[in-house]
Motif scaffolding. Sequence first.
Motif, mmCIF file in Angstrom:
data_model
loop_
_atom_site.group_PDB
_atom_site.id
_atom_site.type_symbol
_atom_site.label_atom_id
_atom_site.label_comp_id
_atom_site.label_asym_id
_atom_site.label_seq_id
_atom_site.Cartn_x
_atom_site.Cartn_y
_atom_site.Cartn_z
ATOM 1 N N SER A 28 -6.093 -9.293 0.050
ATOM 2 C CA SER A 28 -5.356 -10.478 0.471
ATOM 3 C C SER A 28 -4.115 -10.153 1.296
ATOM 4 O O SER A 28 -3.527 -11.048 1.890
ATOM 5 C CB SER A 28 -4.933 -11.303 -0.758
ATOM 6 N N PHE A 29 -3.714 -8.896 1.331
ATOM 7 C CA PHE A 29 -2.479 -8.549 2.026
ATOM 8 C C PHE A 29 -2.733 -8.519 3.538
ATOM 9 O O PHE A 29 -3.582 -7.763 4.012
ATOM 10 C CB PHE A 29 -1.946 -7.193 1.560
ATOM 11 N N PRO A 30 -2.000 -9.331 4.304
ATOM 12 C CA PRO A 30 -2.271 -9.440 5.749
ATOM 13 C C PRO A 30 -1.618 -8.334 6.573
ATOM 14 O O PRO A 30 -0.774 -8.589 7.426
ATOM 15 C CB PRO A 30 -1.682 -10.805 6.089
ATOM 16 N N ALA A 31 -2.005 -7.104 6.307
ATOM 17 C CA ALA A 31 -1.492 -5.970 7.073
ATOM 18 C C ALA A 31 -2.633 -5.357 7.872
ATOM 19 O O ALA A 31 -3.769 -5.293 7.400
ATOM 20 C CB ALA A 31 -0.886 -4.926 6.144
ATOM 21 N N ARG A 32 -2.327 -4.884 9.059
ATOM 22 C CA ARG A 32 -3.398 -4.280 9.868
ATOM 23 C C ARG A 32 -3.751 -2.882 9.363
ATOM 24 O O ARG A 32 -4.814 -2.342 9.692
ATOM 25 C CB ARG A 32 -2.990 -4.228 11.339
ATOM 26 N N ALA A 33 -2.864 -2.298 8.551
ATOM 27 C CA ALA A 33 -3.145 -0.992 7.946
ATOM 28 C C ALA A 33 -2.328 -0.862 6.671
ATOM 29 O O ALA A 33 -1.231 -1.423 6.556
ATOM 30 C CB ALA A 33 -2.811 0.141 8.908
ATOM 31 N N GLY A 92 2.663 -13.619 15.652
ATOM 32 C CA GLY A 92 1.921 -12.654 16.462
ATOM 33 C C GLY A 92 2.439 -11.243 16.352
ATOM 34 O O GLY A 92 2.197 -10.422 17.249
ATOM 35 N N LEU A 93 3.143 -10.936 15.269
ATOM 36 C CA LEU A 93 3.725 -9.604 15.093
ATOM 37 C C LEU A 93 2.936 -8.828 14.049
ATOM 38 O O LEU A 93 2.757 -9.296 12.920
ATOM 39 C CB LEU A 93 5.191 -9.719 14.657
ATOM 40 N N PRO A 94 2.453 -7.642 14.374
ATOM 41 C CA PRO A 94 1.663 -6.867 13.411
ATOM 42 C C PRO A 94 2.540 -6.248 12.334
ATOM 43 O O PRO A 94 3.685 -5.857 12.577
ATOM 44 C CB PRO A 94 1.022 -5.784 14.279
ATOM 45 N N ALA A 95 1.984 -6.162 11.134
ATOM 46 C CA ALA A 95 2.676 -5.530 10.015
ATOM 47 C C ALA A 95 1.775 -4.476 9.398
ATOM 48 O O ALA A 95 0.547 -4.625 9.363
ATOM 49 C CB ALA A 95 3.063 -6.562 8.968
ATOM 50 N N GLU A 96 2.376 -3.393 8.929
ATOM 51 C CA GLU A 96 1.662 -2.375 8.181
ATOM 52 C C GLU A 96 2.397 -2.167 6.865
ATOM 53 O O GLU A 96 3.613 -2.380 6.777
ATOM 54 C CB GLU A 96 1.561 -1.068 8.979
ATOM 55 N N LEU A 97 1.663 -1.769 5.833
ATOM 56 C CA LEU A 97 2.218 -1.647 4.489
ATOM 57 C C LEU A 97 2.187 -0.201 4.018
ATOM 58 O O LEU A 97 1.166 0.477 4.132
ATOM 59 C CB LEU A 97 1.421 -2.517 3.511
ATOM 60 N N VAL A 98 3.311 0.258 3.485
ATOM 61 C CA VAL A 98 3.386 1.553 2.799
ATOM 62 C C VAL A 98 3.592 1.260 1.319
ATOM 63 O O VAL A 98 4.529 0.544 0.948
ATOM 64 C CB VAL A 98 4.550 2.415 3.320
ATOM 65 N N THR A 99 2.736 1.815 0.472
ATOM 66 C CA THR A 99 2.822 1.486 -0.944
ATOM 67 C C THR A 99 2.234 2.615 -1.777
ATOM 68 O O THR A 99 2.118 3.756 -1.306
ATOM 69 C CB THR A 99 2.116 0.143 -1.215
ATOM 70 N N GLU A 100 1.871 2.314 -3.021
ATOM 71 C CA GLU A 100 1.286 3.296 -3.938
ATOM 72 C C GLU A 100 -0.114 2.840 -4.348
ATOM 73 O O GLU A 100 -0.559 1.746 -3.988
ATOM 74 C CB GLU A 100 2.181 3.446 -5.162
ATOM 75 N N GLU A 101 -0.786 3.673 -5.130
ATOM 76 C CA GLU A 101 -2.181 3.419 -5.471
ATOM 77 C C GLU A 101 -2.379 2.082 -6.185
ATOM 78 O O GLU A 101 -3.378 1.392 -5.972
ATOM 79 C CB GLU A 101 -2.732 4.551 -6.353
ATOM 80 N N ARG A 102 -1.434 1.700 -7.058
ATOM 81 C CA ARG A 102 -1.609 0.468 -7.836
ATOM 82 C C ARG A 102 -1.765 -0.762 -6.956
ATOM 83 O O ARG A 102 -2.361 -1.760 -7.357
ATOM 84 C CB ARG A 102 -0.398 0.251 -8.761
ATOM 85 N N ALA A 103 -1.212 -0.720 -5.746
ATOM 86 C CA ALA A 103 -1.223 -1.884 -4.874
ATOM 87 C C ALA A 103 -2.581 -2.128 -4.230
ATOM 88 O O ALA A 103 -2.815 -3.210 -3.684
ATOM 89 C CB ALA A 103 -0.171 -1.726 -3.779
#
Length: 369
Positions: free
Chosen positions: A48-53, A31-42
């Motif tokens: 499929s990536f389970p991030a809320r943002a 039940g913990l939200p995750a957000e992803l910081v990445t680059e354009e290639r991702a």
Amino acid sequence: MIDSPILLAAGGTGGHLFPAEALAHALAERGLPAELVTEERALRYGGSFPARAMHVIPAGTPRGGSLFAKAQAVARLAIGTAQAVALLRQVKPAVVIGFGGYPTVPPLLAASYLGVPSALHEANGVMGKANRFLAGRVDRIAAGLPTLAAPPALKSKVVVTGNPVRPNVLEAAEIPYPSFDDWIFRLLVAGGSQGARVMADIVPAAVAALPDALRANIAVVQQARPEDIARVEAIYAGANVSAEIAPFFADFPARVAAAHYVIARAGASTVSELAVIGRPAMLVPLPHALDQDQAANAAFLEQAGGAETVRQSDFTPEFLTGRLCDLISAPAQLAARAKAAKSVGVADAAERLADLILDVARKGAAKRS
């Protein structure tokens, strides 16, 4: 109770994103939200990536190239860091964890500047350059392999968690090693998320040179670059070998589970998935990597008895034809190697890593209170 999101930072390749994706799934189950910081290639993995943002922040790689190119990369990192500071102030994450690659540098530098708890995950047996740069600034370093070589000053920060694998890998791990009841030897050839030219150059020629009786009973699934597919298919067709060739297999873990033997590079994700699923392999480490991380990864699985490491200079069609002849006629040996590989797989690595970063977040919150 942690109410703020967990911020994951990862480079845009599968080797960086897959462990981050596995952790995001583990966090979601809690039940913990995750957000992803990445680059354009991702962004191609975004579905499929389970991030809320997902946040794209500029980064550069200040290694190699001209002085001008290096200066451009440093400037992009500086801009990215300023943007990351603004992002962290907005998101207010409980903890930031980096998974390697230069896109992790801006958010981890921002976390250090703002006093946000942070951690790194190093998937390989040798720490990558970006992680080495950041290691002194984080609270904990999660090691994907127990053989991680870390400087003495950092050893107190290192906790071995294993390399998180995605849910579809855990599903594939439930499939037993395939029998040879139908007399078909199933070979999987992989070269990383974009395929490898050396596999296209060597493996089809080696398979085509097998004796007729063996060649008639082999089925190949091979990952190849788009520009290599036609010639690879032509070689297999000319040798009357059943083969399926594609640049990328979305169901790659299931393909691993269906294989009797795997020939692949030795990226950390590949080695970890082979171990968790439990399949024997021939690993051909990328020879020109500055850090020789793939050689260290391959050595880990080889020492366990689950793989053999072959230098690319020795990886010739003639060599591989001979090895395949030996392997096809030794099913009991292959099954034993599969068992050895599985013995060092860490199926609950995502849970272990989740426990570690939540501990980092709680300790950070306690210091600030």
